[in-house]
Scaffold this motif. Structure first.
Motif, PDB file in Angstrom:
ATOM      1  N   GLY A   1      -6.316 -10.673  -8.529  1.00 47.21           N
ATOM      2  CA  GLY A   1      -7.754 -10.520  -8.334  1.00 47.21           C
ATOM      3  C   GLY A   1      -8.160  -9.491  -7.311  1.00 47.21           C
ATOM      4  N   GLY A   2      -7.217  -8.727  -6.777  1.00 44.01           N
ATOM      5  CA  GLY A   2      -7.543  -7.704  -5.800  1.00 44.01           C
ATOM      6  C   GLY A   2      -7.622  -6.322  -6.431  1.00 44.01           C
ATOM      7  N   LYS A   3      -7.977  -5.324  -5.617  1.00 47.92           N
ATOM      8  CA  LYS A   3      -7.966  -3.950  -6.082  1.00 47.92           C
ATOM      9  C   LYS A   3      -6.515  -3.491  -6.201  1.00 47.92           C
ATOM     10  N   PRO A   4      -6.192  -2.675  -7.203  1.00 42.65           N
ATOM     11  CA  PRO A   4      -4.800  -2.249  -7.393  1.00 42.65           C
ATOM     12  C   PRO A   4      -4.230  -1.604  -6.128  1.00 42.65           C
ATOM     13  N   GLN A   5      -3.025  -2.004  -5.779  1.00 44.78           N
ATOM     14  CA  GLN A   5      -2.325  -1.441  -4.627  1.00 44.78           C
ATOM     15  C   GLN A   5      -0.834  -1.370  -4.957  1.00 44.78           C
ATOM     16  N   PRO A   6      -0.165  -0.278  -4.610  1.00 44.13           N
ATOM     17  CA  PRO A   6       1.291  -0.256  -4.754  1.00 44.13           C
ATOM     18  C   PRO A   6       1.919  -1.159  -3.693  1.00 44.13           C
ATOM     19  N   ALA A   7       3.077  -1.702  -3.992  1.00 41.85           N
ATOM     20  CA  ALA A   7       3.734  -2.601  -3.033  1.00 41.85           C
ATOM     21  C   ALA A   7       5.196  -2.774  -3.414  1.00 41.85           C
ATOM     22  N   ALA A   8       6.001  -3.081  -2.416  1.00 42.74           N
ATOM     23  CA  ALA A   8       7.424  -3.344  -2.632  1.00 42.74           C
ATOM     24  C   ALA A   8       7.915  -4.238  -1.504  1.00 42.74           C
ATOM     25  N   GLY A   9       9.029  -4.923  -1.740  1.00 45.82           N
ATOM     26  CA  GLY A   9       9.548  -5.805  -0.690  1.00 45.82           C
ATOM     27  C   GLY A   9      10.853  -6.450  -1.104  1.00 45.82           C
ATOM     28  N   PHE A  10      11.330  -7.349  -0.262  1.00 50.29           N
ATOM     29  CA  PHE A  10      12.547  -8.098  -0.577  1.00 50.29           C
ATOM     30  C   PHE A  10      12.545  -9.409   0.183  1.00 50.29           C
TER      31      PHE A  10
ATOM     32  N   GLY B   1       0.794  -1.219   0.000  1.00 49.55           N
ATOM     33  CA  GLY B   1       0.000   0.000   0.000  1.00 49.55           C
ATOM     34  C   GLY B   1       0.831   1.274   0.000  1.00 49.55           C
ATOM     35  N   PHE B   2       2.144   1.168  -0.163  1.00 47.94           N
ATOM     36  CA  PHE B   2       3.034   2.326  -0.167  1.00 47.94           C
ATOM     37  C   PHE B   2       3.562   2.549  -1.586  1.00 47.94           C
ATOM     38  N   ALA B   3       3.375   3.770  -2.122  1.00 52.27           N
ATOM     39  CA  ALA B   3       3.706   4.016  -3.529  1.00 52.27           C
ATOM     40  C   ALA B   3       5.027   4.739  -3.746  1.00 52.27           C
ATOM     41  N   GLY B   4       5.550   5.417  -2.752  1.00 51.47           N
ATOM     42  CA  GLY B   4       6.642   6.340  -2.973  1.00 51.47           C
ATOM     43  C   GLY B   4       8.017   5.719  -3.111  1.00 51.47           C
ATOM     44  N   ALA B   5       8.907   6.513  -3.691  1.00 49.75           N
ATOM     45  CA  ALA B   5      10.313   6.115  -3.771  1.00 49.75           C
ATOM     46  C   ALA B   5      10.939   6.018  -2.387  1.00 49.75           C
ATOM     47  N   ASP B   6      10.358   6.737  -1.410  1.00 48.68           N
ATOM     48  CA  ASP B   6      10.896   6.658  -0.050  1.00 48.68           C
ATOM     49  C   ASP B   6      10.774   5.246   0.516  1.00 48.68           C
ATOM     50  N   THR B   7       9.702   4.539   0.153  1.00 54.48           N
ATOM     51  CA  THR B   7       9.553   3.147   0.606  1.00 54.48           C
ATOM     52  C   THR B   7      10.618   2.259  -0.008  1.00 54.48           C
ATOM     53  N   ASP B   8      10.852   2.417  -1.319  1.00 49.49           N
ATOM     54  CA  ASP B   8      11.888   1.623  -1.981  1.00 49.49           C
ATOM     55  C   ASP B   8      13.237   1.846  -1.291  1.00 49.49           C
TER      56      ASP B   8
END
Length: 434
Positions: free
Chosen positions: A297-306, A136-143
């Protein structure tokens, strides 16, 4: 005589000495994750096979060759032992409406994953990963924070020879333009591609850029670069990530051939690599996957991880001098005689009730043999109980490390006497040293 059974090849037992190292390491990891506000989630080991086909991509090594898939004999479902954790985590977030109900989520998990690969050092058929997902986090700050998190862990573990590689995969439409140019370029060199390259040419050409075949290096180096096809938004996002990294003093290298082996990535991707582990040099990899929620199949959400490979990270940690603190008992209980054994059991439980770790000798034996085992346990104190002590309702406290004579104390006063023996400070001397 029946044949001795062995573990499945590439699926290893973790014996007590190593398991203690794992637990010590996991405690460090848990504290690190909690310091960034991440909360635990646990998903099943077995998932519907379509989950991974849709998330990872049907023309990937994992789906084509490495998954442990089977049909459930009870209901005919197609199931798979999970080969990675991100798809499972996103499936759980969609199924339980985590983001709509509670907002963006910082989640982590760790546990076994399964891939049918050729076993080698640091690469197994049952392996273990730590997964970190910012949903649910879209920003470059999350990356950038995800990358900084890793750098913090490497510092906490005292790792050496770890370097960061980053790239941007852009948006799907940008990748489509690059893909067309890449296919056209590779078709000009089709006769020089290996069998894997020819197979992937029209299905997953990006993966050809990641080839380890030395004969193809010149070809892939001269291939069209995805960076040349990025739009303004993708460039701005990638530039912002780099600004955060520079502000934090994190060195990195832009690797235009870094594409990752899973189809769900977009925009920022990264790997932490080392030269200390031979061919298995990647210890951590991740990136952004904004399209995966909708893909599943879900509603669009930003996401990132490792994800971090625990086996590889432990190998590197130990190569850099890392060593776990072995848990030791506070006391070892020695007893001879039936009555003494009964008192020993009460004494051990009394100490445990007060927070002490106690190893009680079981199976009989002489005082001499038991005391040898007490010394070998590395406990600082032996609790000694013979017939005389048992009859008097007392126990003996014998220091096993350093000076100090054995003392007898009442069974009821054992916890207090134990605390005084272990935690008492040396008496302070006066100014004249008296």
């Amino acid at each position: 005589m029946s044949q001795t059974l062995q573990a499945v090849r590439g699926m290893n037992d973790i014996l007590p000495a190593d398991a203690e190292t794992w637990e010590y390491f996991e405690d460090i990891v848990r504290d690190w994750l909690q310091s960034y506000g991440y909360r635990p989630i646990r998903m099943p080991l077995v998932e519907p096979t379509p989950l991974f086909k849709r998330a990872i991509g049907e023309v990937t090594d994992i789906v084509e060759k490495e998954m442990y898939s089977f049909e459930d004999a009870l209901n005919g479902e197609q199931l798979t032992l999970r080969p990675e954790g991100t798809a499972s985590c996103v499936r759980a977030a969609i199924q339980h409406s985590l983001i709509p109900s509670a907002g963006p989520q910082r989640l982590y998990y760790y546990g076994p994953m399964f891939r049918h690969e050729r076993p080698q050092k640091g690469r197994y058929r049952q392996f273990h990963q730590i997964g970190v997902e910012a949903l649910g986090f879209a920003g470059a700050d999350t990356d950038a924070e995800l990358i900084l998190m890793c750098a913090r862990l490497w510092e906490d573990l005292g790792l050496e020879d770890v370097s960061l590689e980053i790239n941007s995969l852009g948006a799907p439409e940008e990748r489509a333009l690059h893909r067309a140019a890449l296919i056209a370029y590779l078709e000009q060199h089709q006769d020089r591609l290996d069998e894997d390259g020819k197979r992937r040419l029209h299905t997953n050409p990006l993966r050809i850029l990641d080839t380890k075949n030395p004969e193809l290096q010149a070809i892939v180096e001269a291939a069209p670069k995805l960076a040349d096809y990025l739009g303004e938004d993708s460039k701005a996002h990638f530039d912002a990530v780099q600004v955060f990294l520079k502000d934090a003093g994190i060195p990195y290298r832009i690797n235009h051939r870094l594409v990752r082996g899973l189809d769900y990535y977009n925009r920022t991707v990264f790997e932490w690599v080392t030269t200390r582990l031979g061919a298995q040099g990647t210890i951590c990899a991740g990136g952004r996957y904004d399209g995966l929620f909708e893909q599943l199949g879900g509603k669009p959400q930003p996401a990132a991880g490792f994800a971090i490979g625990i086996e590889r990270l432990l190998l590197l940690w130990q190569a850099c001098g890392g060593e776990a603190e072995r848990p030791l008992p506070d006391a070892y209980v020695v007893s001879v005689g039936e009555q003494a054994q009964r008192v020993a059991m009460r004494a051990a439980e009394s100490l445990r009730e007060h927070g002490f770790a106690v190893l009680m000798h079981c199976g009989g034996g002489s005082f001499k043999s038991q005391m040898k085992k007490a010394d070998a346990s590395e406990a600082p104190v032996a609790i000694v109980i013979g017939e005389d002590e048992a009859a008097a309702g007392e126990v003996g406290l014998k220091p096993l490390r350093g000076a100090g004579a054995q003392q007898r104390v009442a069974l009821d006063g054992l916890p207090e006497a134990m605390a005084a023996l272990l935690y008492s400070e040396e008496p302070e001397q006066d100014e004249q040293g008296a």
